[in-house]
Design a protein around this motif. Structure first.
Motif, mmCIF file in Angstrom:
data_model
loop_
_atom_site.group_PDB
_atom_site.id
_atom_site.type_symbol
_atom_site.label_atom_id
_atom_site.label_comp_id
_atom_site.label_asym_id
_atom_site.label_seq_id
_atom_site.Cartn_x
_atom_site.Cartn_y
_atom_site.Cartn_z
ATOM 1 N N UNK A 586 33.516 -3.847 0.147
ATOM 2 C CA UNK A 586 34.630 -3.086 0.175
ATOM 3 C C UNK A 586 35.670 -3.811 0.393
ATOM 4 N N UNK A 587 36.844 -4.132 -0.324
ATOM 5 C CA UNK A 587 37.953 -4.640 0.267
ATOM 6 C C UNK A 587 39.397 -3.901 -0.039
ATOM 7 N N UNK A 588 40.206 -3.593 0.847
ATOM 8 C CA UNK A 588 41.288 -2.723 0.929
ATOM 9 C C UNK A 588 42.608 -3.228 1.296
ATOM 10 N N UNK A 589 43.534 -3.453 0.347
ATOM 11 C CA UNK A 589 44.694 -3.868 0.625
ATOM 12 C C UNK A 589 45.429 -2.949 1.447
ATOM 13 N N UNK A 590 45.615 -2.531 2.605
ATOM 14 C CA UNK A 590 46.295 -1.914 3.474
ATOM 15 C C UNK A 590 47.946 -1.748 2.963
ATOM 16 N N UNK A 591 48.209 -2.935 2.619
ATOM 17 C CA UNK A 591 49.787 -3.449 2.401
ATOM 18 C C UNK A 591 49.639 -4.908 1.851
ATOM 19 N N UNK A 592 50.764 -5.446 1.578
ATOM 20 C CA UNK A 592 50.805 -6.642 0.949
ATOM 21 C C UNK A 592 50.316 -7.929 1.670
ATOM 22 N N UNK A 593 50.305 -7.566 3.224
ATOM 23 C CA UNK A 593 49.748 -8.540 4.155
ATOM 24 C C UNK A 593 48.690 -8.440 4.718
ATOM 25 N N UNK A 594 48.113 -6.907 4.826
ATOM 26 C CA UNK A 594 47.001 -6.465 5.609
ATOM 27 C C UNK A 594 45.761 -6.148 4.628
ATOM 28 N N UNK A 595 44.619 -6.732 4.943
ATOM 29 C CA UNK A 595 43.530 -6.685 4.020
ATOM 30 C C UNK A 595 42.184 -6.077 5.140
ATOM 31 N N UNK A 596 41.715 -4.793 4.549
ATOM 32 C CA UNK A 596 40.542 -4.526 5.383
ATOM 33 C C UNK A 596 39.399 -4.593 4.697
ATOM 34 N N UNK A 597 38.179 -4.716 5.606
ATOM 35 C CA UNK A 597 36.834 -5.195 4.655
ATOM 36 C C UNK A 597 35.906 -4.428 5.409
ATOM 37 N N UNK A 598 34.684 -4.173 4.750
ATOM 38 C CA UNK A 598 33.545 -3.386 4.987
ATOM 39 C C UNK A 598 32.332 -4.022 4.085
ATOM 40 N N UNK A 599 31.165 -4.316 4.595
ATOM 41 C CA UNK A 599 30.334 -4.840 3.877
ATOM 42 C C UNK A 599 28.831 -4.453 4.602
ATOM 43 N N UNK A 600 27.828 -4.322 3.567
ATOM 44 C CA UNK A 600 26.454 -4.042 4.032
ATOM 45 C C UNK A 600 25.505 -4.692 3.041
ATOM 46 N N UNK A 601 24.391 -5.273 3.457
ATOM 47 C CA UNK A 601 23.458 -6.398 2.745
ATOM 48 C C UNK A 601 22.091 -6.301 3.304
ATOM 49 N N UNK A 602 21.079 -6.688 2.496
ATOM 50 C CA UNK A 602 19.805 -6.999 2.835
ATOM 51 C C UNK A 602 19.564 -8.619 2.611
ATOM 52 N N UNK A 603 18.783 -9.107 3.627
ATOM 53 C CA UNK A 603 18.774 -10.579 3.654
ATOM 54 C C UNK A 603 17.381 -10.932 3.969
ATOM 55 N N UNK A 604 17.120 -12.390 3.703
ATOM 56 C CA UNK A 604 15.729 -12.926 4.236
ATOM 57 C C UNK A 604 15.987 -14.297 4.726
ATOM 58 N N UNK A 605 14.857 -14.409 5.453
ATOM 59 C CA UNK A 605 14.830 -16.211 6.125
ATOM 60 C C UNK A 605 13.396 -16.318 5.871
ATOM 61 N N UNK A 606 13.006 -17.380 5.246
ATOM 62 C CA UNK A 606 11.842 -17.762 5.230
ATOM 63 C C UNK A 606 11.328 -18.760 5.980
#
Length: 856
Positions: A586-606
């Motif tokens: 999720x990327x949210x431009x709170x203003x022209x100069x401020x960007x807020x982000x939230x992310x979730x994921x699943x990953x692996x390492x073999x």
């Protein structure tokens, strides 16, 4: 409140205070600059430039501005370094350049950057791709899949992107990050261009040379482009080294290893590419990369066994070792964009990585033990005293000289097909893709199971080998105190004569080179990955949501040999899994100069190839029996992760960012000795399920979490010459651990290998009137380096590195430069338990490089 929560609250509060102070400074800057300020960068982004790809020209300010813009518009959490910005640092390879980015620590070998560790995690948790195609590394130990960055010169690259949160089009084999190294495209600039540089300097310790050279030739018109590039870097280096062992119960020293290394290291690279764009939005290309890392290492070593304050034994060890790592990468591809929302790309890739080690170690003990005592008032530097005046360096046993033929070779051949398709439909973009990778790996891990008796056999065939005859009249070039005087041996002549003797012994039937490598260390593997993904991007006003699902079907066929003390037997083991990897950004431009982000994921390492090999040695005579070798039953490490950040892009050239992350990890890999609990090793009616296996195991769950603060600002609001000043820095605070069974079978908690709890990168720069100057400092706190058998961990002491880079543009074509590295002459220390028991102490000295860069 939990320890994790307390850590995050404290860290967030600390970073919040720092950000608040910087925000006030940034606001003042904005008031002075006003809305009419213009960025001192040249950033081009049009319909012919893929989203997120930034074309950069100009100074370091321009490069930084372009990297910031690419970070701002990215749909996921990234940090980006342009090649132009990297060239303003004294960095010879991609690892050194990436170490300037937030949350990145570097892992050095003999002072040279090799691996990177993102967010303090083990390097196996960071994956690598080149131009979007996944790459897997092999190394001399065979115990890691981590990609060696010292094999990729920075001159080949246009951009380096650290993806700290994943989207479904990126490989899932990444727990903390995946790094994409983007190569140079000739169609970025029309016309004929020559870029490169020459440099020469010295190593402060030892006075050896340091040199580098690079050139890139490119030409393009509106439809066709070509590029050729080459690079070379070499250093002649002396390394001071002390190592020690201790009694586990009392902590008293049992031996000291006094070492001095003379190294000749070089990195060579070749790069070529053809691009054809018959129409706007269409491009076909072919690229080839060849790179080589080489290390010729002459070791001079004396091992002193000690008890109390007395030396009880003395042994000399010498070699002229050869380490090589070569990469060959070839890619064919095509991109299509109809400018009506449909884009497609196809890439065909072949990659070969070959890693070899040839380390014939020649050893002999003292024939007459001298009367030596020692003191260790500073435990890093033992001082030896010749109490009876009987010490003679040339007093090693001639007949007792042995050779340990250490050899290793691992080769990986990989064939990859990657296809991606996307369609823009108003505010919604749908994307899908497929990847198939077929990789063959054959090699062996480095082992020390065989000795060749050079002394005794040499006399038997009339070719005596006197190890003492190679001692020269040149004293060690060392800055460490020792007490004794030691001279170098002629390692090159020693190796030459040893190999001549081996040929004679082979002819006499006393030596068989085919048995140098223990069959149980060999492995042959084939892994196949079929992956597909579906992903959607929805833009609703200032909010952008990117979600998708990646599915990976993974299979490995694994072959090797078991040895039960009498016979070898071939074994095979195959695995096949299908995993699902969702992700959401999720990327949210709170203003022209401020960007807020939230992310979730699943990953692996073999697990690494050497770690899962079938080969193992079995002892049925011990009670219980023992097995050492690979563990084909290993499971991959899986993770769920969360990321959040707030980014404020300051007027002109600046940014402030605060991020936090958390990773939950299952099946954490570690080294130990535990009960087998499997019938895989049974043979001839022998039940070995209760034997003790020494190798790599899966632990239980783990967690890694932390916060990152990143700040960049040029003070362009200051008057006149002062407007060229600027600062750049980042601070990362980390914590985490994992659980596993200890030696008593109880659940215990352990640190992750490679995790420093604090990582700092800071620099002050000046860019104006053709002058570019930068003072940079990197610092990381101590970290666990080797876990051992759970309970015998080796730590690395924290250290800092101070570098200075100076540039002066004589005109638009030529720039003079000076790179001054490791000016603090850091001492790198490893220790067991506490700093009072150092296990390794190493120093390489400062480095000075001067030269000329050109572009026209």
């Amino acid at each position: 409140m939990t320890t994790q929560a307390q850590f995050l609250l404290r860290s967030t509060a600390l970073c919040g205070v720092a950000i608040g102070m910087l925000f006030q400074a940034g606001a003042a800057c904005a008031e002075e600059v006003g809305d009419g300020a213009t960025a001192s960068a040249s950033v081009a982004e049009d319909a012919s430039t893929p989203a997120g790809e930034i074309v950069v020209t100009g100074s370091i300010v321009a490069a930084q501005q372009a990297s910031l813009e690419a970070k701002r518009i990215a749909v996921n959490m990234t940090d980006i370094a342009s090649a132009d910005a990297a060239a303003r640092f004294p960095d010879q390879n991609a690892a050194a350049a990436l170490a300037r980015l937030p949350g990145v620590a570097v892992q050095r070998d003999q002072g040279q950057e090799r691996y990177i560790q993102v967010r303090g995690a083990p390097n196996r948790w960071t994956s690598v791709s080149i131009d979007g195609v996944p790459m897997v590394g092999v190394d001399e130990g065979g115990d890691t899949r981590a990609f060696r960055f010292d094999a990729i010169p920075a001159v080949m690259l246009s951009e380096m992107v650290i993806n700290k949160s994943l989207t479904s089009d990126l490989q899932a084999d990444a727990i903390v990050a995946t790094i994409d190294l983007k190569t140079y495209s000739p169609l970025e600039r029309q016309g004929f261009h020559v870029d490169g540089g020459l440099g020469y300097g010295v190593m402060d310790h030892g006075g050896g040379q340091q040199r580098q050279g690079s050139v890139r030739l490119s030409w393009s018109n509106e439809t066709f482009g070509m590029v050729l590039g080459a690079s070379h870097y070499l250093r002649d280096q002396v390394t001071d080294n002390r190592e020690a062992s201790y009694d586990e119960a009392s902590g008293a020293a049992t031996s000291y290893s006094v070492r001095n290394y003379k190294l000749e290291r070089w990195n060579n690279g070749l790069f070529g590419g053809l691009e054809w764009s018959p129409e706007a939005g269409q491009k076909l290309y072919a690229k080839v990369i060849w790179s080589e890392f080489a290390d010729n290492e002459e070791r001079n070593q004396y091992d002193f066994g000690v008890s109390g304050d007395t030396v009880t034994s003395l042994r000399g060890s010498f070699n002229d070792g050869k380490y090589r790592n070569r990469n060959t990468i070839a890619m064919l591809g095509g991109d299509y964009d109809d400018f009506d929302g449909l884009t497609a790309s196809v890439k065909l890739n072949y990659a070969r990585t070959v890693n070899t080690t040839d380390l014939p170690l020649i050893m002999a003990s003292a024939s007459t033990l001298p009367e030596l005592t020692y003191t260790a008032d500073d435990p890093r530097f033992p001082i030896f005293t010749d109490a009876g005046g009987s010490f003679d360096q040339a007093d090693l046993s001639q007949t007792g000289t042995i050779l340990l033929p250490l050899k290793q070779r691992t080769q990986s051949d990989s064939y990859t097909i990657k296809a991606d398709l996307a369609k823009v439909m108003g505010d919604l973009t749908l994307a899908a893709g497929l990847l198939y990778a077929d990789r063959d790996i054959a090699g062996n891990t480095l082992s020390s199971s065989k000795y060749v008796y050079l002394g005794a056999y040499g006399e038997a065939v009339g070719q005596p080998f006197d190890i003492n005859s190679y001692i020269t009249g040149k004293a060690w070039d060392t800055s460490y105190p020792l007490g004794l005087s030691l001279n170098y041996v002629d390692n090159t002549a020693m190796r030459r004569d040893a190999q001549s003797l081996l040929s004679t012994l082979e002819g006499a039937g006393l030596y068989d080179p085919s048995t140098d490598i223990d069959p149980t260390t060999r492995y042959t593997q084939r892994e196949r990955t079929l992956a597909g993904y579906l992903m959607g991007k929805l833009e609703v006003g200032p909010l952008t949501l990117v979600g998708g699902l990646r599915v990976e079907d993974y299979a490995m066929d694994n072959a090797g040999q078991l040895y039960d003390g009498t016979d070898y037997s071939a074994r095979n083991y195959s695995t096949h899994t299908t995993d699902f990897f969702p992700s959401l950004n999720l990327r949210y431009e709170a203003s022209d100069d401020v960007v807020l982000r939230l992310a979730g994921q699943r990953g692996i390492s073999r697990p690494a190839y050497g770690a899962v090999r079938v080969g193992a040695s079995i002892s049925d005579t011990a009670t219980p029996g023992t097995i050492s070798g690979g563990n084909p039953l290993l499971k991959p490490e899986y993770t769920w992760g969360l990321d959040a950040s707030a980014e404020w892009y300051l007027p002109g050239n600046g940014m402030l960012a605060l991020g936090a992350f958390y990773r939950w990890v299952d099946n954490v890999l570690y080294g130990a000795q535990e009960t087998v609990n499997s019938h895989f090793y049974d043979s001839a009616g022998v039940d070995r399920s209760g034997y003790l296996f020494e190798g790599t195991y899966n632990g239980r769950s783990g967690k890694l979490y932390g916060v990152e603060l990143n700040a960049l600002k040029q003070f362009d609001f200051l008057p006149g010459a002062l407007s060229g000043l600027g600062v750049q820095g980042n601070l990362t605070l980390l914590d985490g651990d994992f659980t596993a069974l200890d030696d008593d079978g109880e659940v215990a908690t352990y640190d992750f290998q490679g995790m420093s709890r604090t990582i700092v990168n800071a620099s002050v720069f000046y860019e104006k009137y053709g002058v570019s100057a930068r003072v940079s400092y990197q610092w990381r706190t101590h970290w666990l380096d080797t876990l051992g058998g759970l309970g015998s961990g080796e730590y690395r002491q924290g250290y800092g590195n101070l570098d200075v880079a100076l540039r002066y543009a004589v005109n638009e074509t030529f720039t003079l430069y000076a790179d001054l590295s490791n000016l603090t002459n850091e001492t790198y220390v490893a220790y067991a338990g506490t700093s009072a028991t150092p296990t390794e102490v190493e120093r390489i000295g400062a480095r000075y490089l001067f030269g000329l860069r050109f572009n026209f």
